[in-house]
Structure formats: structure tokens, C-alpha cells
Design an enzyme around this catalytic site. Structure first.
Site, short mmCIF file in Angstrom:
data_model
loop_
_atom_site.label_atom_id
_atom_site.label_comp_id
_atom_site.label_asym_id
_atom_site.label_seq_id
_atom_site.Cartn_x
_atom_site.Cartn_y
_atom_site.Cartn_z
N ALA A 1 -42.89 -47.24 -85.04
CA ALA A 1 -42.21 -45.99 -84.69
C ALA A 1 -41.36 -45.48 -85.84
CB ALA A 1 -41.32 -46.21 -83.46
N LYS A 2 -41.03 -46.36 -86.77
CA LYS A 2 -40.23 -45.99 -87.96
C LYS A 2 -39.01 -45.17 -87.57
CE LYS A 2 -44.07 -46.38 -91.26
NZ LYS A 2 -45.20 -46.66 -90.38
N ARG A 3 -38.33 -45.54 -86.52
CA ARG A 3 -37.17 -44.81 -86.07
C ARG A 3 -35.96 -45.12 -86.94
NH1 ARG A 3 -40.92 -42.56 -83.72
NH2 ARG A 3 -40.99 -42.16 -81.48
#
Lengths: 316, 316
Positions: free
Chosen positions: A110-112
């Protein structure tokens, strides 16, 4: 494994056990793209987001059925589900739950990243596995640009819930160099991130020697991969870029420790869309796309066994 | 405004027109947090994600009703919706659509970032306004750690769809210093990002003088804000950190150009949860939380008018 009593090192140890049990560090990336789906799953003409999401759900379930006996871990890519709106997010939730029910570990890509309590909201929403959340993945990928106080909420939720976090350190794309390779204080930015990540992991090792926090390091930079293995001796490495992006088994050899542990090697398109590329397109009929997925997975497992320390994986 | 024929500069010009029309750069952040919602919107005891999402939807709609006559732009924070799973994402879609139907511009604070075609999937899913997507915001925030080839897909979709992109440059949190302030080649990392962003914006100015790409620069670093205004003369600045995070009107004065344009100043909690803080908690009954939102918005508008160049905003 006791899932109700979280341990700081839970995820790292579970990943180690699962990799040893399956005797492979292969991670299968679940990146459903409409234009690449097998014909059998695509309706004719324009499909609505709801129809596409239904196809993604079926596709992911079938891929999971094929790879469950072969690998330990899958990595759904949030973007392709989010692209389809609410129906896509329902398919993502189904994909995560289905993979976990099959016994696979799930790393949600998700690379949040956000500040303070907003980061906590993301972590709470995406990280399990001991919660009842809808997207309760075993681990999640996060972006370090906002700094330590933006990452800590993810680590905290991970510790509480027996989950894991992979911080982007050195990404596999050419443009990753733009910021990540800038030199500051005599070493590149990615190295600063790596040192920080190692500092966090070092305090949380499990039996396997690895901590709750890992790092994403691309297969397309073999020298940096070996360098970063040394800089982060207590971090699981998640290595993308194998296959479609050009990374080979030899390129990723430096990611492993001497026991063949410490890294999972991801391939997405090269496995899940194997039906459309050589040699699988020639070997299998279009309707047999699942057999192409299986063959591509087995080939990748074999390649990593011959050409990397993953061939030395001990028994459980 | 012609929404069917995208122009490179569309979003920047629309934002300028809207700010001039409302005579204020105030941006209202829609960050619904369950524990902070007005009593009237919270059911007793434990609420399910579906019940919480219904409350978020109602809360956002009521805030939008209050602020629509006063401000030009709102900024929903994706994390709080994602935290509630699929029901939360439905509430987010409703919030975006409701705000746009009211005539507000919508900047979705998602801080997304991924490589190549994955970034395209995010952009396609989140950016409108000329598409029929579910989360079709006018603009979206993105993270630069993955570099130029990870940002370009967002710019490309924005250009096609008359949308905008705000790249994180200098974030408002203390930990933002960890990477962003590292010195590389004689200047901090955030400055490298700023120069890149200005380079992209420079080629895409509209009538207002600003381009399709803007930058996020925190209100909590007034000196860097003034510096970055100079480094990025063609970039809209999105300035978070006003109010709850300590930024004042004087702190953000340097973000504007001489016409009082070029920056939008965001406040989230300080406005939407004004009912719970002084002086609004004393002035308004709990059930009148909407009047507290209105009063806090008006107060922020007044403060920016007195103490910043936003007081000089010309007429349309």
C-alpha cells in the site's frame, strides 16, 4: 502459534517458519490488471467497475489456489483494487481474507505514509492479523519520506497485532535514484533510511534473528542489495523487481543471509500473467492459464534454489 | 468553465478563480475521527464500521453544507475512511461527490506513490474531475520518495482530466526533518524536491500563473515556507499545520504571492471539531456543533485576511 497474544517478533518468526516450511523465499504479487487478465475471466466489451472487481476477485482466488502449496507469502497491490472504487476494495478485502484462510501470509503493498494519528488510522485499517479489520494483512509497506514520527504508529500497531512493516528503502524503478541516491553526509539517502530501519528492527528480533520492521530493496540494484543486507542484519528484505523488471536470481543472491533466510523475492506479472508470455504461452492452452501460473512459480522457485543461498534453507 | 475539454492549466486556474470568488484561501480538512465526532452523530456503545461510516458520511455532508458558502476547497483525508474498510470508502466517495456537487473543489489527501503503471492505477482511481471514477477528486496529494518516473503518471492523468497534483515537499510534522532536511549538494532534500516540482509546474501555467503541479509545505516551518514560495513561483502551495499543529496566520504569510494568491491554508480539527474547544465550546450548545464549525471557519478567514497578503485578493 498463539495469535491472541502478540509478540514483538511474531511476524518475523512466522515469515521465517513459513519460508522454511515451503523451502522457498518466493512471494507472489497479486497485481490484477484488467488488460492482462486471462480471456476466460474477461467479459466481452466494456466491463463496469463492479464486473471488473468480480473478475479480480475470481482471478486472485484462483491464483491463490494454485500457489498456496508452493509459496509462503503473497503481496496484493492496493492500487489496482482502489482503481475500481468501492467494488475494488471489496475484492481486495476478499483477496486478503481468502489468502489468509488458505494459510498464506499476506503483505499488503500500500506504500502508505502520513503523520501521527493519521498514520495510526492507516495502520489500524490495514494491519492485522489479530484484529477484525477488513483489510487485516499480516504486514504492510510504508513510505519513509515523512520521517520517524510518521512511521512509528505503523510499528506500534504492528507490535500490538503481531504484524509486520516493510519500509521503502531502495525502490526498483530507475527514477528511485532521484532522491534515494542523493548523497548526504557521505552516504546516500537510502542508506540513512536503512540505518534508521535497522535501529528499529534491532530492538525487536524474534527467534529467527529478524525484527518487526523490514525493508523494501529492489532486485534491480544488486550491489546496493548486498550492501543493504549488511547494513540491516536484523531486517527482512522484501525484494521486488524480479522478472518483469529485469532482476535475476543472481541479482538477488546478496539479499539472503548464510542460512538462505532474510529475504522474500517478489514476482507479480511474470507469474500471474505467465499465460501470455514465452515459454508458457506456447506450452499451455489459453484456458489453462492456471497451469501457466503454476509452472512459472515452480520455475522461479527452482531458479532461486540453484543460484542463491535460498537453496540452503534448513528444515523447520 | 469547460469540463469536457481538459486544459493543462485547468485545475490551477479553477483554484485561483474559486479562491478569488470566495475571497479566502482557507481549505477545510475533512478528517472524521470517531472519538471527536459531535455527540449527536455518535450512537451509544460500540459502533460497527458500517455505523461509523454512516456517521462519517452525515458529518462530512453537514460540514460541507456549513462551509460551502464560505470557502473554495475541502480536503478529505483518505486514511480515516480507509480505516473503516469498504463502508468507509463508500463514505469517502459520497463525501467527494457531495462536495463537488456543492461546487467546492476537492483535494483528496491520499499521499499515494508507486512505480510506473501502478502509479497510473492510483491516479486513474483517485483523480477526476472529468472522469466517472468513484473517488474523482479535483486533485490528489502524492509522495516523492519513489522519484520522477513514479510521479509522472499522476501528472499525466491530471493533465488529461483537468485535475491537479500536490507533491509532498516539506511536511508539517517534527519528524519530517529526518529525511527532508538532510543536506545533499549544499541544500536540503526538500529543496531538491521543490526544484523538481517547480520544473514540472513551469511548463504548465494557466492564466493565473500557476501550473498543474503544486506542493505541500507545512505551516509549522515559516522560514522554509517563504524560501519555498521563492523556489516554486509557479506552484500552488497546500499548507497544512495551521491551528491544531501550531501554525498561525503570521507563520503562513510567506506562502502567498503579492496578489494574495498561490496558497491554500488547511485547517482540519480546529474547524471541524471546533465544538469541543474554546471559545466555541462555551459559545454553542453541543447540539449546535454546526454553528461552531461556521464560527471557527469565519474566524480563520478573518485572521488570514488581517495578517497575510490574502487580505489583498482582487476581484474575479
Amino acid at each position: 502459534m498463539n495469535k491472541t497474544e502478540p509478540r514483538a517478533s511474531g511476524f518475523a518468526d512466522r515469515l521465517a517458519s513459513a519460508v522454511i516450511e515451503r523451502q522457498t523465499p518466493v512471494m507472489v504479487g497479486l497485481d490484477p490488471r484488467w488488460d492482462h487478465l486471462p480471456e476466460a475471466l474477461r467479459s466481452d466489451g466494456d466491463a463496469s467497475p463492479v464486473q471488473r472487481a468480480a473478475a479480480y476477485r475470481r482471478f486472485c482466488r484462483e491464483v491463490i489456489d494454485v500457489v498456496t502449496p508452493l509459496v509462503a507469502v503473497v503481496k496484493p497491490q492496493a492500487a489496482f483494487f482502489e482503481q475500481l472504487g468501492v467494488a475494488g476494495m471489496e475484492a481486495l478485502a476478499d483477496c486478503i481474507a481468502y489468502a489468509r484462510a488458505a494459510g498464506l501470509l499476506v503483505v499488503l503493498d500500500a506504500k502508505r505514509g502520513d503523520i501521527g494519528s493519521t498514520a495510526t488510522a492507516y495502520a489500524d485499517g490495514l494491519l492485522g492479523p489479530t484484529c477484525e479489520g477488513m483489510f487485516a494483512a499480516d504486514a504492510v509497506t510504508v513510505n519513509p519520506y515523512l520521517g520517524d514520527d510518521a512511521l512509528e504508529p505503523f510499528f506500534e500497531v504492528a507490535r500490538k497485532r503481531d504484524g509486520g512493516v516493510f519500509v521503502l528503502v531502495k525502490t526498483s524503478n530507475p527514477g528511485g535514484r532521484m532522491l534515494q541516491d542523493l548523497q548526504a553526509g557521505g552516504r546516500p539517502i537510502y542508506r540513512h533510511v536503512a540505518e534508521y530501519v535497522e535501529g528499529v528492527a534491532h530492538g525487536s528480533q524474534g527467534r529467527c534473528g529478524y525484527g518487526v520492521v523490514g525493508a523494501v530493496v529492489g532486485a534491480t540494484y544488486p550491489e546496493q542489495l548486498a550492501e543493504l543486507r549488511e547494513v540491516m542484519p536484523h531486517c527482512w528484505l522484501l525484494v521486488p523487481g524480479f522478472g518483469s523488471q529485469g532482476g535475476t536470481a543472481r541479482d538477488v543472491a546478496g539479499a539472503f543471509d548464510q542460512q538462505g533466510l532474510g529475504a522474500v523475492i517478489n514476482s507479480s506479472r511474470h507469474i500471474i500473467f505467465a499465460h501470455a508470455r514465452s515459454p508458457y504461452a506456447e506450452r499451455f492452452a489459453a484456458a489453462d492459464w492456471q497451469r501457466a501460473v503454476e509452472a512459472a512459480t515452480r520455475d522461479m522457485i527452482d531458479r532461486l534454489r540453484s543460484d542463491t543461498p535460498a537453496g540452503q534453507l534448513g528444515s523447520v
